[in-house]
Design a protein around this motif. Sequence first.
Motif, short mmCIF file in Angstrom:
data_model
loop_
_atom_site.label_atom_id
_atom_site.label_comp_id
_atom_site.label_asym_id
_atom_site.label_seq_id
_atom_site.Cartn_x
_atom_site.Cartn_y
_atom_site.Cartn_z
N GLU A 37 0.85 -1.19 0.00
CA GLU A 37 0.00 0.00 0.00
C GLU A 37 0.89 1.25 0.00
N LEU A 38 0.57 2.17 -0.90
CA LEU A 38 1.28 3.45 -0.96
C LEU A 38 0.53 4.51 -0.17
N MET A 39 -0.76 4.65 -0.48
CA MET A 39 -1.55 5.65 0.23
C MET A 39 -3.04 5.43 0.02
N ARG A 40 -3.82 6.07 0.89
CA ARG A 40 -5.28 6.07 0.79
C ARG A 40 -5.75 7.52 0.87
N VAL A 41 -6.73 7.84 0.04
CA VAL A 41 -7.29 9.18 0.04
C VAL A 41 -8.81 9.05 0.04
N ASN A 42 -9.45 9.76 0.97
CA ASN A 42 -10.90 9.81 1.00
C ASN A 42 -11.25 11.29 0.87
N ASP A 43 -11.72 11.68 -0.33
CA ASP A 43 -11.93 13.09 -0.60
C ASP A 43 -13.07 13.27 -1.59
N ASP A 44 -13.98 14.16 -1.28
CA ASP A 44 -15.03 14.56 -2.21
C ASP A 44 -15.83 13.37 -2.76
N GLY A 45 -16.17 12.45 -1.87
CA GLY A 45 -16.98 11.30 -2.29
C GLY A 45 -16.21 10.21 -3.00
N LYS A 46 -14.89 10.29 -2.95
CA LYS A 46 -14.05 9.28 -3.60
C LYS A 46 -13.11 8.64 -2.58
N ASN A 47 -13.07 7.32 -2.57
CA ASN A 47 -12.14 6.57 -1.75
C ASN A 47 -11.13 5.95 -2.71
N ILE A 48 -9.89 6.46 -2.66
CA ILE A 48 -8.86 6.06 -3.62
C ILE A 48 -7.72 5.38 -2.87
N LYS A 49 -7.32 4.21 -3.37
CA LYS A 49 -6.21 3.48 -2.76
C LYS A 49 -5.17 3.19 -3.83
N PHE A 50 -3.91 3.47 -3.48
CA PHE A 50 -2.78 3.22 -4.39
C PHE A 50 -1.90 2.13 -3.80
N TYR A 51 -1.46 1.22 -4.66
CA TYR A 51 -0.58 0.12 -4.28
C TYR A 51 0.54 0.03 -5.30
N SER A 52 1.65 -0.58 -4.90
CA SER A 52 2.75 -0.76 -5.85
C SER A 52 3.45 -2.09 -5.62
N LEU A 53 4.14 -2.50 -6.66
CA LEU A 53 5.02 -3.66 -6.61
C LEU A 53 6.42 -3.10 -6.80
N PRO A 54 7.35 -3.39 -5.89
CA PRO A 54 8.69 -2.80 -5.99
C PRO A 54 9.34 -3.05 -7.34
#
Length: 175
Positions: free
Chosen positions: A98-115
């Motif tokens: 997991e890189l980050m999570r953002v909950n903003d303006d009705g959007k739940n966004i999750k970012f992930y990465s593979l090294p």
Amino acid sequence: MNKLVIALLLAAAPMFTQAQNFEKYENMKEVDAMVMTSKMFKMLAKVDLSENDPESQQYMKLIENLERIQIYKSSNPKVMSQMSSDVKSYLAKGSLEELMRVNDDGKNIKFYSLPGKNDNYVSELFMFLEGTEGSEPMNIILSITGQIDLSQLSKLTADLKVPGAEELKKANKKS
């Protein structure tokens, strides 16, 4: 030797079959899909841009190392539920960080990465967005694979008009 090759293929099979789970969305009429392959990136890398423009050269360097971009978007409740389930299964494999999570303006966004090859690169950037656009619900799956330079990634996602690109740009400035 053959046993070793077979064992490696069997061990890697779940990674390949899981990636195909998202490809099933390409042909669904309830899904807006965009898939760009390495052939497209190679064509773009051959575009004759000014050698004096460092930004253009960095951009070309970024896209020539990409393998695939997949974006799937749907507002259909049944498809959205399936997308959520597929993403949950994909993430349960445990290979993405997991890189980050953002909950903003009705959007739940999750970012992930593979090294990737070092700390400045990832071999996959994965984003899942659950939210609304206006008053309409939507889910978006984004997967970018290749040798991805994190310092250049926000430019690419902004150019593709990917939801969540602004949050990625903000996170990049904090790094």
